[in-house]
Design a protein around this motif. Sequence first.
Motif, mmCIF file in Angstrom:
data_model
loop_
_atom_site.group_PDB
_atom_site.id
_atom_site.type_symbol
_atom_site.label_atom_id
_atom_site.label_comp_id
_atom_site.label_asym_id
_atom_site.label_seq_id
_atom_site.Cartn_x
_atom_site.Cartn_y
_atom_site.Cartn_z
ATOM 1 N N GLY A 263 0.813 -1.217 0.000
ATOM 2 C CA GLY A 263 0.000 0.000 0.000
ATOM 3 C C GLY A 263 0.838 1.255 0.000
ATOM 4 O O GLY A 263 0.519 2.241 -0.677
ATOM 5 N N ARG A 264 1.930 1.258 0.728
ATOM 6 C CA ARG A 264 2.787 2.447 0.821
ATOM 7 C C ARG A 264 3.370 2.839 -0.530
ATOM 8 O O ARG A 264 3.577 4.021 -0.805
ATOM 9 C CB ARG A 264 3.925 2.202 1.815
ATOM 10 C CG ARG A 264 3.524 2.305 3.280
ATOM 11 C CD ARG A 264 4.658 1.853 4.181
ATOM 12 N NE ARG A 264 4.283 1.831 5.572
ATOM 13 C CZ ARG A 264 4.589 2.773 6.459
ATOM 14 N NH1 ARG A 264 5.252 3.843 6.082
ATOM 15 N NH2 ARG A 264 4.219 2.657 7.721
ATOM 16 N N VAL A 265 3.677 1.829 -1.368
ATOM 17 C CA VAL A 265 4.294 2.126 -2.669
ATOM 18 C C VAL A 265 3.257 2.170 -3.790
ATOM 19 O O VAL A 265 3.609 2.228 -4.968
ATOM 20 C CB VAL A 265 5.400 1.099 -3.005
ATOM 21 C CG1 VAL A 265 6.539 1.202 -2.009
ATOM 22 C CG2 VAL A 265 4.844 -0.320 -3.049
ATOM 23 N N GLY A 266 1.980 2.115 -3.421
ATOM 24 C CA GLY A 266 0.925 2.300 -4.403
ATOM 25 C C GLY A 266 0.500 1.073 -5.181
ATOM 26 O O GLY A 266 -0.298 1.182 -6.119
ATOM 27 N N GLN A 267 0.981 -0.115 -4.803
ATOM 28 C CA GLN A 267 0.569 -1.327 -5.511
ATOM 29 C C GLN A 267 -0.726 -1.859 -4.888
ATOM 30 O O GLN A 267 -0.784 -2.931 -4.291
ATOM 31 C CB GLN A 267 1.682 -2.374 -5.451
ATOM 32 C CG GLN A 267 2.941 -1.944 -6.195
ATOM 33 C CD GLN A 267 3.924 -3.094 -6.401
ATOM 34 O OE1 GLN A 267 3.533 -4.263 -6.456
ATOM 35 N NE2 GLN A 267 5.196 -2.769 -6.525
ATOM 36 N N LEU A 268 -1.789 -1.083 -5.069
ATOM 37 C CA LEU A 268 -3.056 -1.362 -4.396
ATOM 38 C C LEU A 268 -3.749 -2.605 -4.949
ATOM 39 O O LEU A 268 -4.367 -3.366 -4.192
ATOM 40 C CB LEU A 268 -3.978 -0.154 -4.501
ATOM 41 C CG LEU A 268 -3.451 1.151 -3.866
ATOM 42 C CD1 LEU A 268 -4.435 2.292 -4.084
ATOM 43 C CD2 LEU A 268 -3.187 0.965 -2.381
ATOM 44 N N ASP A 269 -3.667 -2.819 -6.256
ATOM 45 C CA ASP A 269 -4.327 -3.996 -6.850
ATOM 46 C C ASP A 269 -3.703 -5.285 -6.326
ATOM 47 O O ASP A 269 -4.411 -6.250 -5.999
ATOM 48 C CB ASP A 269 -4.232 -3.947 -8.379
ATOM 49 C CG ASP A 269 -5.102 -2.840 -8.973
ATOM 50 O OD1 ASP A 269 -6.140 -2.534 -8.355
ATOM 51 O OD2 ASP A 269 -4.732 -2.289 -10.018
ATOM 52 N N LEU A 270 -2.359 -5.294 -6.236
ATOM 53 C CA LEU A 270 -1.666 -6.482 -5.718
ATOM 54 C C LEU A 270 -2.002 -6.682 -4.231
ATOM 55 O O LEU A 270 -2.232 -7.806 -3.781
ATOM 56 C CB LEU A 270 -0.153 -6.340 -5.906
ATOM 57 C CG LEU A 270 0.718 -7.511 -5.418
ATOM 58 C CD1 LEU A 270 0.270 -8.834 -6.028
ATOM 59 C CD2 LEU A 270 2.190 -7.246 -5.712
ATOM 60 N N ALA A 271 -2.056 -5.582 -3.487
ATOM 61 C CA ALA A 271 -2.413 -5.663 -2.063
ATOM 62 C C ALA A 271 -3.825 -6.220 -1.897
ATOM 63 O O ALA A 271 -4.083 -7.049 -1.021
ATOM 64 C CB ALA A 271 -2.312 -4.280 -1.417
ATOM 65 N N LEU A 272 -4.739 -5.787 -2.776
ATOM 66 C CA LEU A 272 -6.121 -6.278 -2.716
ATOM 67 C C LEU A 272 -6.184 -7.774 -3.008
ATOM 68 O O LEU A 272 -6.908 -8.524 -2.321
ATOM 69 C CB LEU A 272 -6.992 -5.509 -3.704
ATOM 70 C CG LEU A 272 -8.475 -5.901 -3.756
ATOM 71 C CD1 LEU A 272 -9.138 -5.665 -2.396
ATOM 72 C CD2 LEU A 272 -9.204 -5.126 -4.846
ATOM 73 N N ASP A 273 -5.426 -8.212 -4.003
ATOM 74 C CA ASP A 273 -5.392 -9.648 -4.325
ATOM 75 C C ASP A 273 -4.910 -10.466 -3.130
ATOM 76 O O ASP A 273 -5.450 -11.536 -2.826
ATOM 77 C CB ASP A 273 -4.460 -9.906 -5.522
ATOM 78 C CG ASP A 273 -5.052 -9.399 -6.835
ATOM 79 O OD1 ASP A 273 -6.284 -9.194 -6.876
ATOM 80 O OD2 ASP A 273 -4.291 -9.198 -7.794
ATOM 81 N N ILE A 274 -3.890 -9.947 -2.433
ATOM 82 C CA ILE A 274 -3.341 -10.661 -1.279
ATOM 83 C C ILE A 274 -4.367 -10.712 -0.143
ATOM 84 O O ILE A 274 -4.562 -11.751 0.494
ATOM 85 C CB ILE A 274 -2.025 -9.995 -0.810
ATOM 86 C CG1 ILE A 274 -0.926 -10.311 -1.839
ATOM 87 C CG2 ILE A 274 -1.618 -10.482 0.575
ATOM 88 C CD1 ILE A 274 0.363 -9.562 -1.635
ATOM 89 N N ILE A 275 -5.058 -9.594 0.087
ATOM 90 C CA ILE A 275 -6.079 -9.572 1.154
ATOM 91 C C ILE A 275 -7.173 -10.596 0.873
ATOM 92 O O ILE A 275 -7.589 -11.354 1.752
ATOM 93 C CB ILE A 275 -6.705 -8.170 1.287
ATOM 94 C CG1 ILE A 275 -5.684 -7.178 1.840
ATOM 95 C CG2 ILE A 275 -7.928 -8.205 2.211
ATOM 96 C CD1 ILE A 275 -6.163 -5.742 1.877
ATOM 97 N N GLN A 276 -7.629 -10.634 -0.368
ATOM 98 C CA GLN A 276 -8.728 -11.540 -0.718
ATOM 99 C C GLN A 276 -8.317 -13.009 -0.663
ATOM 100 O O GLN A 276 -9.180 -13.881 -0.573
ATOM 101 C CB GLN A 276 -9.267 -11.174 -2.105
ATOM 102 C CG GLN A 276 -9.997 -9.825 -2.110
ATOM 103 C CD GLN A 276 -10.405 -9.366 -3.486
ATOM 104 O OE1 GLN A 276 -9.803 -9.762 -4.489
ATOM 105 N NE2 GLN A 276 -11.432 -8.526 -3.561
ATOM 106 N N GLY A 277 -7.006 -13.269 -0.684
ATOM 107 C CA GLY A 277 -6.528 -14.644 -0.570
ATOM 108 C C GLY A 277 -6.177 -15.056 0.847
ATOM 109 O O GLY A 277 -5.758 -16.181 1.109
ATOM 110 N N MET A 278 -6.352 -14.120 1.795
ATOM 111 C CA MET A 278 -6.007 -14.391 3.198
ATOM 112 C C MET A 278 -7.133 -15.133 3.912
ATOM 113 O O MET A 278 -8.282 -15.085 3.493
ATOM 114 C CB MET A 278 -5.802 -13.065 3.961
ATOM 115 C CG MET A 278 -4.626 -12.247 3.566
ATOM 116 S SD MET A 278 -4.658 -10.735 4.573
ATOM 117 C CE MET A 278 -3.349 -9.808 3.781
#
Length: 639
Positions: free
Chosen positions: A507-522
């Motif tokens: 999130g800090r570096v702006g890779q929000l889509d990748l962060a969202l994918d990781i959250i949804q896989g948690m």
Amino acid sequence: MPLRPSSLATFKRPLYLWNLMIRDSTNNGFFTETLKIYTSMAHSGVHGNTFTYPLLLKACANLNSISLGTMLHGHVLKLGFQGDIFVQTALVDMYSKCALVACARNVFDEMPQRSIVSWNAMISAYSRGSSMNQALSLLKEMWVLRYEPSSSTFVSILSGFSKNLNSFNSLCQGMSMHCCLIKLGLLYSEVSLANSLMSMYVQFSKMGEANKFFDSMDEKSTISWTIIMGGYVKVGRAVEAFSLFNQMQKQSIDIDFVVFLNIIFGCIQVGELFLASSVHSLVLKCGCSEEDSIENLLITMYAKCGNLTSARMIFDLIVDKNILSWTSMIAGYAHSGNPEKALDLFRRLVRTDIRPNGATLATVLSACADLGSLSIGQEIEEYIFLNGLELDQQVQTSLIHMYSKCGSIKKAREVFEKMTGKDLAVWTSMINSYAIHGMGKEAISLFRKMTIAEQIVPDAVVYTSILLACSHSGLVEDGLKYFKSMQKEFGIAPTVEHYTCLVDLLGRVGQLDLALDIIQGMPLEAQAQSWAPFLSACRIHGNVELGELAAVKLLELSPGKSANYVLMANLYTSLGKWKEAQRMRKLIDGKGLVKESGWSQVEINGRFHMFAAGNQSRVQLDNIYKTLEDLNFTLQEGS
């Protein structure tokens, strides 16, 4: 201790009377008295026999007195009892319990004949010292020579496996012993053996296997119930422990203070005040409240449940306070957000005759870290050196943490570099210090030194620090690499903290889509903790669409948390969407939620000054604002 002959030596008694006195004294646990009786007997000119020396050697074993034990061994050799199976077995057992396994083996090898008890004594010696390969080798040799193992043989071996918790091989070997017990028909022969097997599974946190075995036991002792309950508490499943406790009460099984220790530990995990009060009532009813360990745990229990008043009441009622009592109460304040009270109580402690130990000082340093008081932390460090506790690793680890939290990374590094024989906790503390100071590269360099040069195996905690360091320094590739390596190389399953750090990093570096994918896989539990940093990242990068998605998830998972509404309001405000921001803030009032005010604290000349947002009550407020205006003007001129 030197033994002096008692007045018994003045009477000429026959050997059988001396033996009766020695037997009664030993059987009643008066082991020092046993040896005094023997000294009196020797002074009266009476020599012991094969009945005397096993009892005397048992006394030495229980007193852990190797000097007296070797003296008795000399008497045995002088009197020619080295061929007696009972005396030799007692010697094996004595050397074993005094941690001289090699001496025990020498005696065992010289025995002209052995009994099953002799073999068990030697196997127990190896198991006690965690030399499980030798214990198993002896078991095989015993089997070949047609000595059939007894339940005592397996009790020793299973307890030995329970000590090697870091070895997967130990668990496999323990399970093979389980198979042997089934084959020999010994599985349910004695409750002590069944308890040992169940305890082994509990020690390896294999609660499924332990519970199956517990349910299959026809005869259960209080120890059986204690083992299984303690196992559930150990793995963080306190609810199952409470269920078993209720079953114990319904079946009118004797409840001792060890059972209450497990239940109180469970209350500490759960943190529910009503449950804690109920358990306390039962403790009082059963008369266990004055046990030292129970009293100290009750203090911790109430502190964990947020009831510091009850914790302090128990502390104040303890007449003979020991260092554990003081440390428990100090820790109660320190870990409940009351560092000032923790330090005040510590100052009271040092005015008593009781000396703080490493655990006490580590707790006090933690309070200094939370308070952010470098001056008090340095005073505590002086006290540590004056009292010779500077080599205690727990204290040194806490010093590193205190200095880093108080902003002095240089002092933290000095403490770290002076230390010898650093354990994992020390390395973790220094790595975490670099992490919270945004020194990601230094943290990674130290982590590599720890794992490669020092070959220390990392755990989940140090990986949290590494991921935090990568997050604070924007080291995305390193963060992703370590997140994968902890699973692949060390078999560490990601925890909520690991997932949250990873989302924060992306999130800090702006890779929000990748962060969202990781959250949804948690896992769902981890998702609940990860949406908040994700929403903060959406605010920083101005992504309303993903921010609204995160807000919906947050409000579903934690509808009563005002901070979630504030985060969303801040997102709208940052984009100039004032109406939407106002709507979010109105929801806080409409739902009856209370937003905690932001606050800061500064230390001046040993006094702490707290400033809360919106608080206009400070006398010096005009001067503060005037100084801020002057500073702002100076900065503008300089630019």
